[in-house]
Structures are given as structure tokens and as C-alpha cells.
Write a protein that holds these residues in place. Structure first.
Motif, PDB file in Angstrom:
ATOM      1  N   PHE A 146       0.811  -1.214   0.000  1.00 32.67           N
ATOM      2  CA  PHE A 146       0.000   0.000   0.000  1.00 32.67           C
ATOM      3  C   PHE A 146       0.849   1.270   0.000  1.00 32.67           C
ATOM      4  O   PHE A 146       0.332   2.370   0.129  1.00 32.67           O
ATOM      5  CB  PHE A 146      -0.920   0.023   1.229  1.00 32.67           C
ATOM      6  CG  PHE A 146      -1.870  -1.136   1.301  1.00 32.67           C
ATOM      7  CD1 PHE A 146      -2.816  -1.341   0.311  1.00 32.67           C
ATOM      8  CD2 PHE A 146      -1.820  -2.030   2.357  1.00 32.67           C
ATOM      9  CE1 PHE A 146      -3.695  -2.416   0.373  1.00 32.67           C
ATOM     10  CE2 PHE A 146      -2.698  -3.104   2.433  1.00 32.67           C
ATOM     11  CZ  PHE A 146      -3.635  -3.294   1.433  1.00 32.67           C
ATOM     12  N   SER A 147       2.135   1.104  -0.124  1.00 32.59           N
ATOM     13  CA  SER A 147       3.059   2.221   0.029  1.00 32.59           C
ATOM     14  C   SER A 147       3.380   2.864  -1.314  1.00 32.59           C
ATOM     15  O   SER A 147       3.150   2.292  -2.379  1.00 32.59           O
ATOM     16  CB  SER A 147       4.334   1.709   0.706  1.00 32.59           C
ATOM     17  OG  SER A 147       5.471   2.376   0.290  1.00 32.59           O
ATOM     18  N   GLY A 148       3.956   4.062  -1.272  1.00 29.98           N
ATOM     19  CA  GLY A 148       4.404   4.749  -2.477  1.00 29.98           C
ATOM     20  C   GLY A 148       5.839   4.449  -2.826  1.00 29.98           C
ATOM     21  O   GLY A 148       6.425   5.107  -3.693  1.00 29.98           O
ATOM     22  N   ARG A 149       6.441   3.493  -2.145  1.00 29.57           N
ATOM     23  CA  ARG A 149       7.822   3.102  -2.404  1.00 29.57           C
ATOM     24  C   ARG A 149       7.877   1.623  -2.779  1.00 29.57           C
ATOM     25  O   ARG A 149       7.130   0.810  -2.232  1.00 29.57           O
ATOM     26  CB  ARG A 149       8.706   3.361  -1.186  1.00 29.57           C
ATOM     27  CG  ARG A 149       8.779   4.830  -0.761  1.00 29.57           C
ATOM     28  CD  ARG A 149       9.499   5.661  -1.795  1.00 29.57           C
ATOM     29  NE  ARG A 149       9.625   7.062  -1.404  1.00 29.57           N
ATOM     30  CZ  ARG A 149       8.786   8.006  -1.782  1.00 29.57           C
ATOM     31  NH1 ARG A 149       7.724   7.709  -2.528  1.00 29.57           N
ATOM     32  NH2 ARG A 149       8.978   9.262  -1.423  1.00 29.57           N
ATOM     33  N   ILE A 150       8.767   1.292  -3.718  1.00 30.91           N
ATOM     34  CA  ILE A 150       8.896  -0.084  -4.177  1.00 30.91           C
ATOM     35  C   ILE A 150      10.342  -0.534  -3.991  1.00 30.91           C
ATOM     36  O   ILE A 150      11.245   0.016  -4.629  1.00 30.91           O
ATOM     37  CB  ILE A 150       8.518  -0.220  -5.666  1.00 30.91           C
ATOM     38  CG1 ILE A 150       7.115   0.343  -5.922  1.00 30.91           C
ATOM     39  CG2 ILE A 150       8.596  -1.689  -6.102  1.00 30.91           C
ATOM     40  CD1 ILE A 150       6.752   0.422  -7.404  1.00 30.91           C
ATOM     41  N   PRO A 151      10.609  -1.509  -3.111  1.00 31.28           N
ATOM     42  CA  PRO A 151      11.985  -1.998  -2.939  1.00 31.28           C
ATOM     43  C   PRO A 151      12.438  -2.787  -4.168  1.00 31.28           C
ATOM     44  O   PRO A 151      11.751  -3.701  -4.619  1.00 31.28           O
ATOM     45  CB  PRO A 151      11.897  -2.909  -1.712  1.00 31.28           C
ATOM     46  CG  PRO A 151      10.557  -2.690  -1.119  1.00 31.28           C
ATOM     47  CD  PRO A 151       9.676  -2.184  -2.210  1.00 31.28           C
ATOM     48  N   LEU A 152      13.590  -2.411  -4.705  1.00 29.43           N
ATOM     49  CA  LEU A 152      14.199  -3.126  -5.825  1.00 29.43           C
ATOM     50  C   LEU A 152      15.670  -3.323  -5.518  1.00 29.43           C
ATOM     51  O   LEU A 152      16.323  -2.429  -4.973  1.00 29.43           O
ATOM     52  CB  LEU A 152      14.067  -2.325  -7.126  1.00 29.43           C
ATOM     53  CG  LEU A 152      12.697  -2.203  -7.764  1.00 29.43           C
ATOM     54  CD1 LEU A 152      12.763  -1.239  -8.941  1.00 29.43           C
ATOM     55  CD2 LEU A 152      12.182  -3.558  -8.215  1.00 29.43           C
ATOM     56  N   VAL A 153      16.187  -4.485  -5.871  1.00 27.35           N
ATOM     57  CA  VAL A 153      17.612  -4.742  -5.692  1.00 27.35           C
ATOM     58  C   VAL A 153      18.340  -4.263  -6.944  1.00 27.35           C
ATOM     59  O   VAL A 153      18.034  -4.696  -8.054  1.00 27.35           O
ATOM     60  CB  VAL A 153      17.879  -6.238  -5.445  1.00 27.35           C
ATOM     61  CG1 VAL A 153      19.377  -6.488  -5.325  1.00 27.35           C
ATOM     62  CG2 VAL A 153      17.158  -6.699  -4.185  1.00 27.35           C
ATOM     63  N   ASP A 154      19.272  -3.362  -6.752  1.00 27.25           N
ATOM     64  CA  ASP A 154      20.081  -2.851  -7.862  1.00 27.25           C
ATOM     65  C   ASP A 154      21.042  -3.955  -8.309  1.00 27.25           C
ATOM     66  O   ASP A 154      21.937  -4.339  -7.550  1.00 27.25           O
ATOM     67  CB  ASP A 154      20.853  -1.613  -7.395  1.00 27.25           C
ATOM     68  CG  ASP A 154      21.521  -0.866  -8.535  1.00 27.25           C
ATOM     69  OD1 ASP A 154      21.908  -1.517  -9.518  1.00 27.25           O
ATOM     70  OD2 ASP A 154      21.681   0.367  -8.427  1.00 27.25           O
ATOM     71  N   SER A 155      20.850  -4.474  -9.508  1.00 22.79           N
ATOM     72  CA  SER A 155      21.658  -5.597  -9.990  1.00 22.79           C
ATOM     73  C   SER A 155      23.131  -5.239 -10.141  1.00 22.79           C
ATOM     74  O   SER A 155      23.988  -6.119 -10.198  1.00 22.79           O
ATOM     75  CB  SER A 155      21.114  -6.089 -11.339  1.00 22.79           C
ATOM     76  OG  SER A 155      19.792  -6.531 -11.219  1.00 22.79           O
ATOM     77  N   ARG A 156      23.450  -3.954 -10.177  1.00 16.24           N
ATOM     78  CA  ARG A 156      24.838  -3.536 -10.310  1.00 16.24           C
ATOM     79  C   ARG A 156      25.615  -3.706  -9.013  1.00 16.24           C
ATOM     80  O   ARG A 156      26.841  -3.837  -9.023  1.00 16.24           O
ATOM     81  CB  ARG A 156      24.911  -2.070 -10.744  1.00 16.24           C
ATOM     82  CG  ARG A 156      24.227  -1.772 -12.069  1.00 16.24           C
ATOM     83  CD  ARG A 156      24.101  -0.283 -12.295  1.00 16.24           C
ATOM     84  NE  ARG A 156      23.284   0.370 -11.279  1.00 16.24           N
ATOM     85  CZ  ARG A 156      23.019   1.682 -11.262  1.00 16.24           C
ATOM     86  NH1 ARG A 156      23.482   2.468 -12.230  1.00 16.24           N
ATOM     87  NH2 ARG A 156      22.259   2.203 -10.306  1.00 16.24           N
ATOM     88  N   SER A 157      24.893  -3.691  -7.881  1.00 14.44           N
ATOM     89  CA  SER A 157      25.588  -3.665  -6.592  1.00 14.44           C
ATOM     90  C   SER A 157      25.011  -4.608  -5.549  1.00 14.44           C
ATOM     91  O   SER A 157      25.601  -4.769  -4.472  1.00 14.44           O
ATOM     92  CB  SER A 157      25.548  -2.241  -6.024  1.00 14.44           C
ATOM     93  OG  SER A 157      24.195  -1.821  -5.858  1.00 14.44           O
ATOM     94  N   ASP A 158      23.853  -5.228  -5.827  1.00  8.24           N
ATOM     95  CA  ASP A 158      23.135  -6.059  -4.855  1.00  8.24           C
ATOM     96  C   ASP A 158      22.672  -5.253  -3.637  1.00  8.24           C
ATOM     97  O   ASP A 158      22.463  -5.814  -2.560  1.00  8.24           O
ATOM     98  CB  ASP A 158      23.983  -7.251  -4.386  1.00  8.24           C
ATOM     99  CG  ASP A 158      24.031  -8.364  -5.404  1.00  8.24           C
ATOM    100  OD1 ASP A 158      23.148  -8.397  -6.282  1.00  8.24           O
ATOM    101  OD2 ASP A 158      24.952  -9.184  -5.352  1.00  8.24           O
ATOM    102  N   VAL A 159      22.502  -3.962  -3.821  1.00 14.09           N
ATOM    103  CA  VAL A 159      22.028  -3.088  -2.751  1.00 14.09           C
ATOM    104  C   VAL A 159      20.562  -2.739  -3.007  1.00 14.09           C
ATOM    105  O   VAL A 159      20.179  -2.459  -4.148  1.00 14.09           O
ATOM    106  CB  VAL A 159      22.869  -1.800  -2.670  1.00 14.09           C
ATOM    107  CG1 VAL A 159      22.265  -0.807  -1.681  1.00 14.09           C
ATOM    108  CG2 VAL A 159      24.300  -2.129  -2.265  1.00 14.09           C
ATOM    109  N   VAL A 160      19.741  -2.764  -1.973  1.00 13.80           N
ATOM    110  CA  VAL A 160      18.327  -2.458  -2.131  1.00 13.80           C
ATOM    111  C   VAL A 160      18.142  -0.957  -2.304  1.00 13.80           C
ATOM    112  O   VAL A 160      18.801  -0.144  -1.658  1.00 13.80           O
ATOM    113  CB  VAL A 160      17.502  -2.980  -0.931  1.00 13.80           C
ATOM    114  CG1 VAL A 160      17.838  -2.224   0.350  1.00 13.80           C
ATOM    115  CG2 VAL A 160      16.011  -2.914  -1.220  1.00 13.80           C
TER     116      VAL A 160
END
Length: 383
Positions: A146-160
Motif C-alpha cells: 500500500f506504500s508509495g515506495r517499491i523496494p528493488l535490488v540494484d543488480s549492479r551492486s546487490d544493494v536495495v
């Protein structure tokens, strides 16, 4: 207290067999969809329940289930490419939080001209009109649905990273207790503790309001009934329904307030080392409660009494302490690990997690001001 701003979206449908109406709801907004579906649903024989509802109502769709253990940017770009080639009308996301994040990101970025990395690097808002989106969670918790933020893992660094989505992105969320994934006893216990932690963190956050407090309290009450039984025979709701209701309320609470340090650290550990967020959150939960007892003892005491972890007439300090004991007893009863070192990561690796967490905007809404050093101190306590 922070300003209270509330927009009613999405439409929430919660109840047994609601997934059988997915085709009805999808047909009301389009004719061609990308179905982002957790591959596990096919393995456990639940996929047909979803696809049958669409086929019966002549809704055209193709299934995207080419996803690894995380929702990362490479997978997102693959899904976006397929969706754009198919000229879809909307996105259906069915599964756990990974599928919810991937489906939400695909719907958000479908009409976006900017590259996903450009948006993440600039921390820019997604401005293009999103595609219609319907989410169908298959677990009891999703702190971001329900949030306005979407967690994605940056494939370049494995950082969320957190993608800033459009307001009111999701059109509809269907919660169907019959669709909940069959879990082992340990997995179920860890997920219940994680869901309870989400509700508690929302209650303690600096962004908490009277509205988020009301939702968080109800979530804690429902989760308590599911875990320990109802206090009277008048409440006969099945456990799986109570868990769905409690999970839905916890997700709403986190969206109207914010997550806390346990969820933040677990998100970063999952991104770098692919370790279960539920398990990590469950381990960190009692340490979060002990830390919060130093400055939010009264609020912890209230939740402890709602959960029936402490008698109604207990004093504040005892009630707050009883809540921590309650969580530790649940960990022990389920034979879950109680230390981060039991997860197969060393303290040097976890120092990177503290740095990652300090760069996410969630750190600004924790119950108290924290830096990367504070996060690392918490990690060391739980290690």
C-alpha cells in the motif's frame, strides 16, 4: 504527531475464494494483461486457481514467472520489455512480496521514458501514467503493497533501493486466505513474528498518527488471536482468516506510518545475502523492543496488553518487558535461530548492511534518530 493525510486507494477485497473473482475485476479495466506470478504457486498446485478465473472470463494474459530469489532491476527490465512488446492493458501480480514489488514496478514504469537506473540514481519520482494494477498477495505480510515506495535490488551492486512510485498506484488488492502458501511450521512462525514486528514498528515510528495507531493496534489484536486463540468462544474466525486480516492491517499501518530498524536491516540483508526477511526480522524483533523500551515504554505496554502478553493490571515497565519475553518465547517454541550469526553471515558482512540501511529514506522515520553506527550497534547486539 505528523500531519494526517489519507487517500482511499486501492479497493481492498478480503475473504475466502476472492481470487476466483480476479477475472471479473481484471475484465473491468482491460482485456490483455501480464500476470506476474510466483513460480512456487505452480509447484504447490495453486496456479490453476488464478489462471482459471481469467480464462473463464476470456481475459487474455501471459505469465511472467522468470524470477530469481529477489526482485532485481535486471528481472524488472526483462518483464518491462515483454510487457511493452505485448501492448498490455494492465498488470496482475500474484505471490509473495517479490512478485508484488516486481508487478508494482512494472506497472509504474511501463509508460516511463527514463531508464530505471536513472530514476534510482537520481531518487526521482516516477511521473508517467502507470498501468492499472491488481495485487493478490499469497503471504500474510507485505509491508510495501500500500506504500508509495517499491523496494528493488540494484543488480549492479546487490544493494536495495526504493523506487518512488506514482500515488495510488494499485487499483485493487485481493486477500484470499485459501491462496496463502503452504509453509513449514518454522516458516509460518517466522512470518507471523515478522508481521507482528511490522505492526509494532508502525506503532513506534516518528510518522505514526492516530489513524496508523488504530490500525496497528487492531493488527496486533488479530495476530494475537491467530497465534494464541481468541479470549472468548464468540470469536470463531479461522486462524488463516485472522492471519490474513492481521497481515492486511499491518501492511496498512506501515503504509500510513513507517517501518522500523528490524525491517530495514532485514531488507538490506535479504538484498545482499538472499537470506529470508522473515527470519532476520524475527531474530531482531526482541532487540528492537528492548531498545524501544528506553523511550517508548508506555506504547509497548499498551501493545503488550492488547496482545495479552501481559495482564491488564500490570505496570508499564512489566508490561513492556513481558512483550519482549513473549517474542522470545515464540522464537524458542518454533525452534527458530535467535542470533544473526546463525544465518551464516559474519560481522564484517553485516557492517555493509548497516551502511546500506543508513542510505534508505526509511531511516528518517525510525522511533529514534539512528545513524549507520547505531544500526551496526543493534546488529552487534543481535549477532
Amino acid at each position: 504527531m505528523s500531519d494526517f493525510i489519507f487517500r482511499i486507494q486501492p479497493n481492498i477485497v478480503l475473504g475466502s475464494y476472492t481470487v476466483s473473482r480476479l477475472g471479473e475485476f481484471a475484465g473491468g479495466i482491460g482485456t490483455k494483461f501480464m500476470l506476474v506470478m510466483d513460480p512456487i504457486l505452480r509447484q504447490v498446485g495453486l496456479a490453476d486457481k488464478i489462471t482459471q478465473s481469467l480464462s473463464d472470463r476470456k481475459v487474455n494474459f501471459f505469465v511472467f514467472e522468470d524470477i530469481s530469489g529477489i526482485s532485481d532491476t535486471q528481472t524488472l527490465m526483462k518483464a518491462l520489455n515483454l510487457a511493452r512488446q505485448a501492448h498490455i492493458d494492465g498488470v496482475l501480480a500474484v505471490g509473495g512480496s517479490k512478485m508484488m514489488n516486481l508487478g508494482r514496478a512494472a506497472a509504474s514504469l511501463y509508460n516511463e521514458e527514463k531508464d530505471v537506473y536513472a530514476l534510482l540514481d537520481a531518487s526521482a519520482d516516477t511521473a508517467a501514467e502507470p498501468l492499472p494494477l491488481i495485487c493478490v498477495p499469497s503471504t500474510i505480510r507485505d509491508a510495501f503493497v500500500f506504500s508509495g515506495r517499491i523496494p528493488l535490488v540494484d543488480s549492479r551492486s546487490d544493494v536495495v533501493r526504493l523506487l518512488k512510485a506514482q500515488p495510488l498506484l494499485c487499483r485493487q488488492v485481493l486477500f484470499d486466505p485459501n491462496l496463502m502458501l503452504p509453509l513449514s511450521e518454522k516458516q509460518n512462525a517466522a512470518m507471523q513474528l515478522e508481521t507482528l514486528c511490522i505492526a509494532v514498528e508502525s506503532y513506534l515510528s516518528q510518522k505514526a498518527s492516530f489513524f496508523s495507531d488504530m490500525i496497528a493496534e487492531k493488527s496486533v489484536e488479530l495476530l494475537g488471536y491467530a497465534a494464541d486463540g481468541a479470549p472468548s468462544l464468540e470469536i470463531t474466525t479461522p486462524q488463516e482468516v485472522l492471519l490474513s486480516e492481521g497481515g492486511c492491517m499491518a501492511s496498512l499501518a506501515s503504509a500510513t506510518s513507517s517501518l522500523g530498524a528490524a525491517s530495514l536491516i532485514a531488507l538490506c540483508i535479504n538484498s545482499r545475502y538472499k537470506i529470508s526477511r522473515s527470519l532476520t526480522t524475527a531474530i531482531l524483533f526482541p532487540y528492537i523492543l528492548e531498545d524501544a523500551a528506553k523511550f517508548r515504554q508506555d506504547r509497548l505496554a499498551k501493545l503488550s496488553r492488547i496482545l495479552r502478553a501481559s495482564p491488564a493490571d500490570s505496570d508499564v515497565a512489566k508490561a513492556a518487558s513481558d512483550l519482549t519475553d513473549y517474542v522470545r518465547q515464540k522464537l524458542a517454541k518454533a525452534n527458530l535461530p535467535t542470533r544473526l550469526k546463525d544465518l551464516g553471515v559474519n560481522i564484517e558482512q553485516l557492517s555493509l548492511v548497516a551502511e546500506d540501511g543508513s542510505k534508505l529514506e526509511l531511516i528518517n522515520s525510525l522511533p529514534r534518530s539512528m545513524t549507520s553506527d547505531d544500526l551496526f550497534d543493534l546488529i552487534k547486539l543481535a549477532y
